[in-house]
Design an enzyme around this catalytic site. Structure first.
Site, PDB file in Angstrom:
ATOM      1  N   ASP A   1     -98.632   8.882  -8.848  1.00  0.00           N
ATOM      2  CA  ASP A   1     -97.762  10.028  -8.589  1.00  0.00           C
ATOM      3  C   ASP A   1     -97.829  10.437  -7.121  1.00  0.00           C
ATOM      4  O   ASP A   1     -98.844  10.960  -6.659  1.00  0.00           O
ATOM      5  CB  ASP A   1     -98.193  11.210  -9.459  1.00  0.00           C
ATOM      6  CG  ASP A   1     -97.766  11.035 -10.907  1.00  0.00           C
ATOM      7  OD1 ASP A   1     -96.574  10.764 -11.139  1.00  0.00           O
ATOM      8  OD2 ASP A   1     -98.620  11.163 -11.800  1.00  0.00           O
TER       9      ASP A   1
ATOM     10  N   HIS B   1     -94.295   6.581  -8.826  1.00  0.00           N
ATOM     11  CA  HIS B   1     -93.336   7.658  -9.116  1.00  0.00           C
ATOM     12  C   HIS B   1     -93.270   8.569  -7.896  1.00  0.00           C
ATOM     13  O   HIS B   1     -94.205   9.325  -7.620  1.00  0.00           O
ATOM     14  CB  HIS B   1     -93.837   8.410 -10.368  1.00  0.00           C
ATOM     15  CG  HIS B   1     -93.045   9.619 -10.740  1.00  0.00           C
ATOM     16  ND1 HIS B   1     -93.533  10.586 -11.591  1.00  0.00           N
ATOM     17  CD2 HIS B   1     -91.797  10.030 -10.397  1.00  0.00           C
ATOM     18  CE1 HIS B   1     -92.628  11.537 -11.746  1.00  0.00           C
ATOM     19  NE2 HIS B   1     -91.565  11.239 -11.029  1.00  0.00           N
TER      20      HIS B   1
ATOM     21  N   MET C   1     -92.185  11.673  -5.944  1.00  0.00           N
ATOM     22  CA  MET C   1     -91.670  13.046  -6.051  1.00  0.00           C
ATOM     23  C   MET C   1     -91.594  13.580  -4.631  1.00  0.00           C
ATOM     24  O   MET C   1     -92.371  14.446  -4.222  1.00  0.00           O
ATOM     25  CB  MET C   1     -92.601  13.876  -6.943  1.00  0.00           C
ATOM     26  CG  MET C   1     -92.450  13.529  -8.422  1.00  0.00           C
ATOM     27  SD  MET C   1     -93.876  14.028  -9.415  1.00  0.00           S
ATOM     28  CE  MET C   1     -94.907  12.590  -9.172  1.00  0.00           C
TER      29      MET C   1
ATOM     30  N   ASP D   1     -92.568  10.736 -18.983  1.00  0.00           N
ATOM     31  CA  ASP D   1     -93.639  11.144 -18.074  1.00  0.00           C
ATOM     32  C   ASP D   1     -93.895  12.638 -18.191  1.00  0.00           C
ATOM     33  O   ASP D   1     -93.044  13.457 -17.828  1.00  0.00           O
ATOM     34  CB  ASP D   1     -93.264  10.774 -16.630  1.00  0.00           C
ATOM     35  CG  ASP D   1     -94.414  11.042 -15.661  1.00  0.00           C
ATOM     36  OD1 ASP D   1     -95.546  11.282 -16.130  1.00  0.00           O
ATOM     37  OD2 ASP D   1     -94.154  11.015 -14.449  1.00  0.00           O
TER      38      ASP D   1
ATOM     39  N   MET E   1     -96.564  12.869  -4.245  1.00  0.00           N
ATOM     40  CA  MET E   1     -95.959  14.211  -4.107  1.00  0.00           C
ATOM     41  C   MET E   1     -96.023  14.669  -2.665  1.00  0.00           C
ATOM     42  O   MET E   1     -97.054  14.471  -1.999  1.00  0.00           O
ATOM     43  CB  MET E   1     -96.716  15.206  -4.984  1.00  0.00           C
ATOM     44  CG  MET E   1     -96.767  14.808  -6.440  1.00  0.00           C
ATOM     45  SD  MET E   1     -97.499  16.113  -7.436  1.00  0.00           S
ATOM     46  CE  MET E   1     -97.618  15.289  -9.026  1.00  0.00           C
TER      47      MET E   1
ATOM     48  N   MET F   1     -88.612  13.187 -17.488  1.00  0.00           N
ATOM     49  CA  MET F   1     -89.768  14.082 -17.328  1.00  0.00           C
ATOM     50  C   MET F   1     -89.907  14.984 -18.555  1.00  0.00           C
ATOM     51  O   MET F   1     -88.951  15.661 -18.942  1.00  0.00           O
ATOM     52  CB  MET F   1     -89.621  14.964 -16.082  1.00  0.00           C
ATOM     53  CG  MET F   1     -89.621  14.238 -14.748  1.00  0.00           C
ATOM     54  SD  MET F   1     -91.054  13.191 -14.426  1.00  0.00           S
ATOM     55  CE  MET F   1     -92.402  14.376 -14.519  1.00  0.00           C
TER      56      MET F   1
ATOM     57  N   SER G   1    -101.911   7.888 -15.581  1.00  0.00           N
ATOM     58  CA  SER G   1    -101.590   8.379 -14.239  1.00  0.00           C
ATOM     59  C   SER G   1    -102.861   8.735 -13.489  1.00  0.00           C
ATOM     60  O   SER G   1    -103.620   9.605 -13.915  1.00  0.00           O
ATOM     61  CB  SER G   1    -100.698   9.618 -14.327  1.00  0.00           C
ATOM     62  OG  SER G   1    -100.669  10.224 -13.050  1.00  0.00           O
TER      63      SER G   1
ATOM     64  N   HIS H   1     -99.964   4.316 -13.287  1.00  0.00           N
ATOM     65  CA  HIS H   1     -98.917   5.208 -12.775  1.00  0.00           C
ATOM     66  C   HIS H   1     -99.474   5.967 -11.564  1.00  0.00           C
ATOM     67  O   HIS H   1    -100.534   6.588 -11.634  1.00  0.00           O
ATOM     68  CB  HIS H   1     -98.540   6.176 -13.900  1.00  0.00           C
ATOM     69  CG  HIS H   1     -97.375   7.058 -13.624  1.00  0.00           C
ATOM     70  ND1 HIS H   1     -96.071   6.665 -13.811  1.00  0.00           N
ATOM     71  CD2 HIS H   1     -97.322   8.349 -13.200  1.00  0.00           C
ATOM     72  CE1 HIS H   1     -95.262   7.672 -13.511  1.00  0.00           C
ATOM     73  NE2 HIS H   1     -95.993   8.710 -13.134  1.00  0.00           N
TER      74      HIS H   1
HETATM   75  C1  DX5 Z   1     -96.257  15.119 -13.221  1.00  0.00           C
HETATM   76  C2  DX5 Z   1     -96.569  13.645 -13.099  1.00  0.00           C
HETATM   77  C3  DX5 Z   1     -97.105  13.026 -14.324  1.00  0.00           C
HETATM   78  C4  DX5 Z   1     -98.438  13.580 -14.772  1.00  0.00           C
HETATM   79  C5  DX5 Z   1     -98.585  13.384 -16.238  1.00  0.00           C
HETATM   80  O1  DX5 Z   1     -95.587  15.520 -12.083  1.00  0.00           O
HETATM   81  O2  DX5 Z   1     -95.398  12.947 -12.736  1.00  0.00           O
HETATM   82  O3  DX5 Z   1     -97.195  11.623 -14.160  1.00  0.00           O
HETATM   83  O4  DX5 Z   1     -99.530  12.948 -14.131  1.00  0.00           O
HETATM   84  O5  DX5 Z   1     -99.728  14.064 -16.678  1.00  0.00           O
HETATM   85  P1  DX5 Z   1     -99.861  14.527 -18.195  1.00  0.00           P
HETATM   86  O6  DX5 Z   1     -99.792  13.289 -19.052  1.00  0.00           O
HETATM   87  O7  DX5 Z   1    -101.207  15.196 -18.218  1.00  0.00           O
HETATM   88  O8  DX5 Z   1     -98.742  15.477 -18.481  1.00  0.00           O
HETATM   89 ZN    ZN Z   2     -95.422  10.730 -12.822  1.00  0.00          ZN
END
Ligand code: DX5
Ligand code: ZN
Length: 216
Positions: free
Chosen positions: A35, A66, A68, A175, A37, A137, A8, A33
């Site tokens: 993320d 992904h 969020m 994840d 947000m 998650m 990620s 990946h």
């Molecule tokens: C959290 C993200 C994950 C995060 C994972 O909200 O969706 O993708 O980057 O990071 P680690 O592997 O450090 O938990």
């Molecule tokens: Zn993620």
């Protein structure tokens, strides 16, 4: 099924994202990946579709995006045209999960449904026919580097058994919280895509982390 590892970019340096993507691909990443947000669905802000389009130019592997964000239906088209190969959104963030999954699939992109730690996995069973993958998650979404929530393993097991009972071609992505000590358990439970944020990016030898995750 072969295990795929998706580092990620959230744990990388956003000011040199192209180099960070290349570093992970050289280390053996199967996909990247991303993320996204919005500071509303989760208490953190990252980046939007332009960043995904720019990452696309630097990446040689599929992009696993992904979302969020609340009401992801507002932005699905934008992320699809940015070059997402896999696109997931949260079941908790929308009132029209089925329509969203169909929109993603109809665009030729793999459609994923993401599920927060407090959401019972059974809640999404009626939607499995419309999913290519489910993002379970292992932490509360928002930040990398959090500890794995142990009850997640049971959710993965239950989901894997439902998918197998219905003979569905649905993959399970874990994840959050994956590390070298828990990955075998996660794969044994049924995860075939493992996201790695802090573990891969913070290691001086990410190629070792990625091959351990893959079980090599
Ligand atoms: C959290 C993200 C994950 C995060 C994972 O909200 O969706 O993708 O980057 O990071 P680690 O592997 O450090 O938990
Ligand atoms: Zn993620």
């Amino acid at each position: 099924m072969a295990v795929k590892v998706a580092p990620s970019i959230l744990s990388g340096d956003f000011a040199k994202v192209g180099a960070e993507v290349s570093r992970m691909e050289k280390a053996g990443a199967d996909m990247i990946h991303c993320d996204v947000m919005d500071g509303l669905f989760v208490p953190n802000l990252t980046f939007g579709h332009k960043m995904v389009a720019d990452i696309r130019k630097h990446a040689n592997t599929p992009l696993d995006v992904h979302l969020m964000i609340i009401q992801p239906e507002r932005y699905l088209d934008k992320f699809i045209s940015s070059g997402a190969d896999f696109l997931s959104f949260h079941v908790e963030a929308t009132e029209q999960p089925k329509d969203n999954l169909m929109t993603i699939r109809n665009a030729g992109v793999k459609a994923g449904l993401a599920v927060c730690p407090d959401t019972p996995i059974e809640d999404i069973y009626p939607l499995l026919d419309f999913c290519d993958y489910v993002v379970v998650m292992g932490v509360y979404p928002g930040f990398s580097g959090q500890s794995y929530i142990p009850t997640t393993t049971d959710k993965i097991r239950k989901l894997a058994s439902e998918i197998s009972r219905r003979k569905l071609p649905v993959e399970i992505e874990l994840d959050g919280g994956a590390n070298e000590d828990n990955v075998r358990m996660l794969v044994e439970a049924g995860a075939t895509i493992l996201v790695s944020g802090s573990c891969a990016f913070n290691s001086p030898t990410p190629e070792k982390v990625i091959s351990t995750f893959r079980g090599e």
